[in-house]
Design an enzyme around this catalytic site. Structure first.
Site, mmCIF file in Angstrom:
data_model
loop_
_atom_site.group_PDB
_atom_site.id
_atom_site.type_symbol
_atom_site.label_atom_id
_atom_site.label_comp_id
_atom_site.label_asym_id
_atom_site.label_seq_id
_atom_site.Cartn_x
_atom_site.Cartn_y
_atom_site.Cartn_z
ATOM 1 N N ASN A 54 -10.036 -3.600 1.918
ATOM 2 C CA ASN A 54 -9.694 -3.521 0.498
ATOM 3 C C ASN A 54 -10.961 -3.272 -0.318
ATOM 4 O OD1 ASN A 54 -6.876 -3.948 0.614
ATOM 5 N ND2 ASN A 54 -7.132 -6.169 0.667
ATOM 6 N N TYR B 246 0.188 -4.557 11.781
ATOM 7 C CA TYR B 246 0.001 -3.170 11.365
ATOM 8 C C TYR B 246 0.633 -2.195 12.349
ATOM 9 C CZ TYR B 246 -2.748 -3.593 7.139
ATOM 10 O OH TYR B 246 -3.136 -3.828 5.854
ATOM 11 N N HIS C 201 0.830 -1.210 0.000
ATOM 12 C CA HIS C 201 0.000 0.000 0.000
ATOM 13 C C HIS C 201 0.867 1.264 0.000
ATOM 14 C CE1 HIS C 201 -3.683 -2.330 0.738
ATOM 15 N NE2 HIS C 201 -2.942 -3.047 1.559
#
Length: 483
Positions: free
Chosen positions: A128, A342, A55
């Site tokens: 997504n 993350y 990303h």
């Protein structure tokens, strides 16, 4: 800053000359005492934080979420407390595999990351533009992403690496079918749907849990690019999606998405799994709408462009672990892995105190015992930097935020379901939903990279298409023959 404002160092010290370095005589050499020069060059050398592993290239904007339907019976989260209630938001859209300089129109899933600045803290929904994914276990994620990046020897993208992985992982077929369909090249970010993708949970005031899947349906309508148009635009305007989103918001054409929800109790999911054989927490699968219909929740709108791309879009740091009271997780293995990965990535990429940056900071008061480290903008002042121990005990209940305990099944171990799970029916269902032209486009899009792989990889992949639907395999073979 305006042209007539006084230039200063980062410490606020006025700079009397921003045009000429301090030198020993008109022709130099330069003097080390020119702190403004040194600071300017040092900062320039450090302007780029490490780009995201995935990303990396994205676009972002601020907006609002407005509740249109009551779901307070499902969750005690305050952002859903009343119809008409508004919550400030931030969204970042992105391509997954490309670097920061890659083209916006490449064939790739699109990231659909949302932040809700609620009065109980930040809720991040990091999804997504597809409701499924390529793998179901996070231990394979680094391997998978390596195949989507560059060959370590040639430094080129490699169809052989990609399809060697996919052909050995039949669970990827569902997402591969979506990726090589027309939806693999959406026409900008405004004309695509978004999905939380994972199974999450909601908890109501009585402590009752339901499992949910989040959907964001574009009100601009679905629009996709043909493979030829996507390739052409990549050369003509590689920032096509960024330009489209920024321009639309600037002219007041604010994009909107309808927020909807699939809901199921634990018992409903157990019954569904018994009937279908599909694990409801498997990220390579979807919940069919006929079994779990969509329920309206609200409207998500983007209506303000950031003032500074780096400070806001590049440094925004999402994590699916950010869940407010009334929300929880699920046994989805990929979600469990992302809950760690993350936040860990943001600690490395942006810094230990990345939550202090304005785009990441909650809009409500926050208190903890975390101190020091780089960028400790809000370092707690004189407040105590440790939590006292309750000698009489704290009587913990549930897992957090009032979430009830989660029942576990079986012993701890490593489990491989390959050969025992159905990886083909849903991929075949997706293929059969496509129009005749969309099927031709899908097969043609697959034929391009498959024409560059070895016969061993090709035959493995064709066998997966055949198992999903014989017409699927035949269509890819026909497209390969034409190519």
């Amino acid at each position: 800053m305006s042209q007539d404002q006084q230039i200063t160092t980062a410490s606020g010290i006025p700079v009397d000359d921003n045009q000429n370095s301090i030198s020993a005589g008109p022709r130099g050499p330069l003097l080390l005492q020119d702190f403004h020069l040194i600071e300017k060059l040092q900062h320039f050398n450090r302007e780029r934080i490490p780009e995201r592993v995935v990303h990396a290239k994205g676009s972002g904007a601020y907006g609002t979420f407005t509740v249109t339907h009551d779901i307070s019976h499902l969750t005690k989260a305050r952002l859903f407390a009343a119809i008409g209630k508004k919550t400030d938001t931030f969204a970042r859209f992105s391509t997954v595999g490309g670097e920061r300089g890659s083209a916006d129109t490449e064939r790739d899933p699109r990231g659909f990351a949302l932040r809700f600045y609620t009065e109980e803290g930040n809720w991040d929904l990091v999804g997504n533009n597809t409701p499924m994914f390529f793998i179901k276990d996070p231990i394979k994620f680094p391997d998978f992403i390596h195949t989507q990046k560059r060959c370590p020897r040639s430094n080129l993208k490699s169809p052989s690496m990609m399809f060697d992985f996919w052909s050995r992982a039949p669970e990827s077929l569902h997402q591969v079918t979506m990726l090589f369909s027309d939806r693999g090249t959406p026409d900008g970010y405004r004309h695509m749907d978004g999905f939380g993708s994972h199974t999450y949970s909601l908890i109501n005031a009585a402590g009752e849990r339901v499992y949910v899947k989040w959907h964001f349906k574009t009100r601009q309508g679905i629009k996709n690019l043909s493979a030829a148009d996507a390739a052409r635009i990549a050369g003509e305007d590689p920032d096509y999606a960024q330009r489209d989103l920024f321009g639309a918001i600037e002219r007041g054409d604010f994009p909107q998405w309808e927020v909807r929800l699939q809901v199921a109790s634990e018992q409903q999911l157990e019954d569904w799994e018994a009937r279908t054989g599909w694990n409801p927490f498997d990220l390579t699968k979807v919940w069919p709408h006929r079994d779990f219909p969509l329920h309206p929740v609200g409207i998500f709108e983007l209506n303000r462009n950031p003032d500074n791309y780096h400070a806001e879009v590049e440094q925004v740091a999402f994590s699916p672990a950010n869940a407010v009271p009334g929300m929880g997780y699920s046994p989805d293995k990929m979600l469990q892995g992302r809950l760690f990965a993350y936040h860990d990535a943001q600690l490395y990429r942006v810094g230990t105190n990345h939550q202090h940056l304005p785009v990441n900071a909650p809009r409500c008061p926050f208190h903890n015992q975390q101190r020091d480290g780089a960028m400790a903008v809000n370092n707690g002042g004189a407040a105590q930097n440790y939590a006292t121990v309750n000698a009489t005990g704290s009587a913990p209940r549930g897992m957090g935020h009032g979430e009830p305990e989660l029942a576990l099944r079986g012993g701890a171990g490593r489990f491989d379901g390959r050969g025992m799970e159905d990886d083909y029916t849903q991929a075949g269902n997706l293929f059969r939903l496509l129009t005749a032209q969309e099927k031709l486009n899908l097969c043609a899009n697959l034929a391009g990279p498959l024409s560059q792989v070895s016969d061993e990889i090709l035959q493995r992949q064709l066998a997966h298409f055949d198992k999903a639907d014989s017409a699927y395999g035949d269509g890819v073979r026909a497209a390969l023959n034409m190519k």
